[in-house]
Design a protein around this motif. Structure first.
Motif, PDB file in Angstrom:
ATOM      1  N   THR A 132       5.851 -15.347  -2.230  1.00 40.24           N
ATOM      2  CA  THR A 132       6.490 -14.162  -1.672  1.00 40.24           C
ATOM      3  C   THR A 132       7.018 -13.312  -2.814  1.00 40.24           C
ATOM      4  O   THR A 132       7.673 -13.826  -3.722  1.00 40.24           O
ATOM      5  N   GLU A 133       6.738 -12.021  -2.747  1.00 39.46           N
ATOM      6  CA  GLU A 133       7.160 -11.096  -3.794  1.00 39.46           C
ATOM      7  C   GLU A 133       7.827  -9.889  -3.152  1.00 39.46           C
ATOM      8  O   GLU A 133       7.309  -9.350  -2.162  1.00 39.46           O
ATOM      9  N   LEU A 134       8.969  -9.488  -3.679  1.00 42.64           N
ATOM     10  CA  LEU A 134       9.667  -8.284  -3.236  1.00 42.64           C
ATOM     11  C   LEU A 134       9.673  -7.304  -4.399  1.00 42.64           C
ATOM     12  O   LEU A 134      10.127  -7.647  -5.496  1.00 42.64           O
ATOM     13  N   VAL A 135       9.159  -6.115  -4.159  1.00 45.12           N
ATOM     14  CA  VAL A 135       9.110  -5.072  -5.182  1.00 45.12           C
ATOM     15  C   VAL A 135       9.734  -3.819  -4.596  1.00 45.12           C
ATOM     16  O   VAL A 135       9.419  -3.439  -3.460  1.00 45.12           O
ATOM     17  N   GLN A 136      10.595  -3.184  -5.364  1.00 46.91           N
ATOM     18  CA  GLN A 136      11.244  -1.961  -4.906  1.00 46.91           C
ATOM     19  C   GLN A 136      10.816  -0.814  -5.826  1.00 46.91           C
ATOM     20  O   GLN A 136      11.449  -0.554  -6.846  1.00 46.91           O
ATOM     21  N   PRO A 137       9.715  -0.106  -5.451  1.00 44.27           N
ATOM     22  CA  PRO A 137       9.206   0.965  -6.302  1.00 44.27           C
ATOM     23  C   PRO A 137      10.197   2.116  -6.499  1.00 44.27           C
ATOM     24  O   PRO A 137      10.166   2.787  -7.526  1.00 44.27           O
ATOM     25  N   SER A 138      11.049   2.355  -5.494  1.00 45.20           N
ATOM     26  CA  SER A 138      12.098   3.367  -5.597  1.00 45.20           C
ATOM     27  C   SER A 138      13.264   2.904  -4.728  1.00 45.20           C
ATOM     28  O   SER A 138      13.141   1.933  -3.984  1.00 45.20           O
ATOM     29  N   ASP A 139      14.381   3.626  -4.806  1.00 50.55           N
ATOM     30  CA  ASP A 139      15.558   3.246  -4.008  1.00 50.55           C
ATOM     31  C   ASP A 139      15.257   3.201  -2.515  1.00 50.55           C
ATOM     32  O   ASP A 139      15.890   2.449  -1.780  1.00 50.55           O
ATOM     33  N   ASP A 140      14.299   4.015  -2.070  1.00 43.71           N
ATOM     34  CA  ASP A 140      14.029   4.132  -0.645  1.00 43.71           C
ATOM     35  C   ASP A 140      12.721   3.486  -0.203  1.00 43.71           C
ATOM     36  O   ASP A 140      12.234   3.736   0.898  1.00 43.71           O
ATOM     37  N   GLU A 141      12.130   2.645  -1.063  1.00 42.14           N
ATOM     38  CA  GLU A 141      10.903   1.918  -0.731  1.00 42.14           C
ATOM     39  C   GLU A 141      11.090   0.450  -1.075  1.00 42.14           C
ATOM     40  O   GLU A 141      11.700   0.118  -2.089  1.00 42.14           O
ATOM     41  N   LEU A 142      10.542  -0.410  -0.243  1.00 42.66           N
ATOM     42  CA  LEU A 142      10.555  -1.848  -0.491  1.00 42.66           C
ATOM     43  C   LEU A 142       9.255  -2.425   0.050  1.00 42.66           C
ATOM     44  O   LEU A 142       8.871  -2.129   1.179  1.00 42.66           O
ATOM     45  N   VAL A 143       8.584  -3.219  -0.773  1.00 43.73           N
ATOM     46  CA  VAL A 143       7.338  -3.852  -0.356  1.00 43.73           C
ATOM     47  C   VAL A 143       7.519  -5.361  -0.453  1.00 43.73           C
ATOM     48  O   VAL A 143       7.855  -5.885  -1.521  1.00 43.73           O
ATOM     49  N   VAL A 144       7.324  -6.046   0.668  1.00 42.40           N
ATOM     50  CA  VAL A 144       7.394  -7.505   0.733  1.00 42.40           C
ATOM     51  C   VAL A 144       5.960  -7.988   0.932  1.00 42.40           C
ATOM     52  O   VAL A 144       5.341  -7.692   1.951  1.00 42.40           O
ATOM     53  N   THR A 145       5.435  -8.714  -0.061  1.00 38.63           N
ATOM     54  CA  THR A 145       4.060  -9.191   0.007  1.00 38.63           C
ATOM     55  C   THR A 145       4.060 -10.706  -0.063  1.00 38.63           C
ATOM     56  O   THR A 145       4.757 -11.292  -0.896  1.00 38.63           O
ATOM     57  N   MET A 146       3.271 -11.323   0.821  1.00 35.11           N
ATOM     58  CA  MET A 146       3.166 -12.781   0.874  1.00 35.11           C
ATOM     59  C   MET A 146       1.708 -13.171   0.687  1.00 35.11           C
ATOM     60  O   MET A 146       0.820 -12.566   1.293  1.00 35.11           O
ATOM     61  N   TYR A 147       1.506 -14.184  -0.140  1.00 41.97           N
ATOM     62  CA  TYR A 147       0.160 -14.632  -0.481  1.00 41.97           C
ATOM     63  C   TYR A 147      -0.031 -16.075  -0.050  1.00 41.97           C
ATOM     64  O   TYR A 147       0.840 -16.921  -0.285  1.00 41.97           O
ATOM     65  N   ASN A 148      -1.161 -16.359   0.556  1.00 43.30           N
ATOM     66  CA  ASN A 148      -1.551 -17.708   0.930  1.00 43.30           C
ATOM     67  C   ASN A 148      -2.322 -18.309  -0.249  1.00 43.30           C
ATOM     68  O   ASN A 148      -3.153 -17.625  -0.859  1.00 43.30           O
ATOM     69  N   VAL A 149      -2.067 -19.577  -0.564  1.00 44.28           N
ATOM     70  CA  VAL A 149      -2.736 -20.218  -1.698  1.00 44.28           C
ATOM     71  C   VAL A 149      -3.359 -21.526  -1.215  1.00 44.28           C
ATOM     72  O   VAL A 149      -2.680 -22.547  -1.086  1.00 44.28           O
ATOM     73  N   PRO A 150      -4.681 -21.514  -0.923  1.00 43.83           N
ATOM     74  CA  PRO A 150      -5.341 -22.744  -0.476  1.00 43.83           C
ATOM     75  C   PRO A 150      -5.282 -23.821  -1.565  1.00 43.83           C
ATOM     76  O   PRO A 150      -5.197 -23.497  -2.750  1.00 43.83           O
ATOM     77  N   PRO A 151      -5.338 -25.084  -1.181  1.00 42.09           N
ATOM     78  CA  PRO A 151      -5.248 -26.166  -2.179  1.00 42.09           C
ATOM     79  C   PRO A 151      -6.305 -26.052  -3.279  1.00 42.09           C
ATOM     80  O   PRO A 151      -6.032 -26.379  -4.421  1.00 42.09           O
ATOM     81  N   GLN A 152      -7.495 -25.603  -2.957  1.00 39.95           N
ATOM     82  CA  GLN A 152      -8.565 -25.537  -3.951  1.00 39.95           C
ATOM     83  C   GLN A 152      -9.057 -24.111  -4.175  1.00 39.95           C
ATOM     84  O   GLN A 152     -10.225 -23.914  -4.490  1.00 39.95           O
ATOM     85  N   GLY A 153      -8.201 -23.110  -4.014  1.00 42.39           N
ATOM     86  CA  GLY A 153      -8.701 -21.751  -4.121  1.00 42.39           C
ATOM     87  C   GLY A 153      -7.705 -20.784  -4.715  1.00 42.39           C
ATOM     88  O   GLY A 153      -6.585 -21.148  -5.071  1.00 42.39           O
ATOM     89  N   ALA A 154      -8.155 -19.545  -4.796  1.00 39.20           N
ATOM     90  CA  ALA A 154      -7.326 -18.477  -5.334  1.00 39.20           C
ATOM     91  C   ALA A 154      -6.420 -17.917  -4.244  1.00 39.20           C
ATOM     92  O   ALA A 154      -6.781 -17.893  -3.070  1.00 39.20           O
ATOM     93  N   GLU A 155      -5.244 -17.433  -4.664  1.00 33.75           N
ATOM     94  CA  GLU A 155      -4.332 -16.863  -3.681  1.00 33.75           C
ATOM     95  C   GLU A 155      -4.932 -15.600  -3.073  1.00 33.75           C
ATOM     96  O   GLU A 155      -5.706 -14.884  -3.718  1.00 33.75           O
ATOM     97  N   ALA A 156      -4.571 -15.344  -1.826  1.00 33.49           N
ATOM     98  CA  ALA A 156      -5.056 -14.172  -1.107  1.00 33.49           C
ATOM     99  C   ALA A 156      -3.896 -13.562  -0.335  1.00 33.49           C
ATOM    100  O   ALA A 156      -3.057 -14.283   0.218  1.00 33.49           O
ATOM    101  N   LYS A 157      -3.854 -12.238  -0.286  1.00 33.46           N
ATOM    102  CA  LYS A 157      -2.802 -11.546   0.446  1.00 33.46           C
ATOM    103  C   LYS A 157      -2.866 -11.960   1.911  1.00 33.46           C
ATOM    104  O   LYS A 157      -3.918 -11.926   2.541  1.00 33.46           O
ATOM    105  N   ALA A 158      -1.710 -12.357   2.460  1.00 34.55           N
ATOM    106  CA  ALA A 158      -1.618 -12.785   3.859  1.00 34.55           C
ATOM    107  C   ALA A 158      -0.780 -11.815   4.690  1.00 34.55           C
ATOM    108  O   ALA A 158      -1.109 -11.549   5.843  1.00 34.55           O
ATOM    109  N   VAL A 159       0.303 -11.308   4.119  1.00 31.22           N
ATOM    110  CA  VAL A 159       1.209 -10.411   4.831  1.00 31.22           C
ATOM    111  C   VAL A 159       1.731  -9.380   3.840  1.00 31.22           C
ATOM    112  O   VAL A 159       2.090  -9.731   2.712  1.00 31.22           O
ATOM    113  N   GLU A 160       1.786  -8.132   4.285  1.00 30.87           N
ATOM    114  CA  GLU A 160       2.400  -7.095   3.449  1.00 30.87           C
ATOM    115  C   GLU A 160       3.203  -6.174   4.344  1.00 30.87           C
ATOM    116  O   GLU A 160       2.666  -5.599   5.299  1.00 30.87           O
TER     117      GLU A 160
END
Length: 171
Positions: A132-160
């Motif tokens: 889970t990553e929280l990034v605030q590009p400006s005072d009035d913007e917030l992006v919460v991004t969550m990535y799924n990481v399979p046991p044998q694979g690369a992470e992939a965006k799951a929720v934004e």
């Protein structure tokens, strides 16, 4: 952690000061992916509130997304553990986490809040990762991004969730 360390973290440019910049009322859109490389399976409106708790030591993020059969709600506690120099979170959600609490942590590197947790597949297989990553590009913007990481694979965006502030920032 001494009170001087916390006070310094609350000062301009400190870790807790940056976290508290996320406090306020937010609304936006949540997109959910079930398959990497595919278009989002869902796109839902979301409203959330983030407020400081425990004297500004933690943030509480409560939210509701969607309507009707697609309605979900959840809450997360975000923190900066000064002694461990780590971000930490505990997250529950009526759609994603079922009846479990997702505990996540990671070294506090840079200014973006980013934590890693894991969850079972429900069938006794290897645990999957979740970032889970929280990034605030400006005072009035917030992006919460969550990535799924399979046991044998690369992470992939799951929720934004792309939020925009509604109303003034608050503590």
């Amino acid at each position: 952690m001494g009170s001087n360390a916390f006070e310094a973290s609350c000062a301009e440019g400190g870790g807790h000061h940056r976290l508290c910049g996320m406090c306020g009322d937010w609304e936006g859109t949540t997109r959910v992916w079930f398959e990497p490389g595919q278009p989002p399976a869902m796109e839902l409106p979301q409203r959330g509130t983030i407020r400081a708790i425990a004297g500004g030591r933690f943030l509480l993020h409560e939210y509701e997304a969607g309507e009707g059969d697609q309605a979900s709600s959840g809450a997360a506690i975000y923190g900066l553990h000064l002694d461990e120099r780590a971000y930490e979170s505990a997250w529950v959600d009526s759609f994603h986490t079922g009846t479990s609490v997702m505990y996540s942590t990671a070294p506090a590197e840079g200014e973006a809040f980013s934590v890693r947790g894991s969850y079972g597949d429900g069938r006794g297989g290897p645990r999957w990762g979740w970032r889970t990553e929280l990034v605030q590009p400006s005072d009035d913007e917030l992006v919460v991004t969550m990535y799924n990481v399979p046991p044998q694979g690369a992470e992939a965006k799951a929720v934004e969730t792309s939020y925009r502030r509604v109303g003034a920032a608050r503590d």
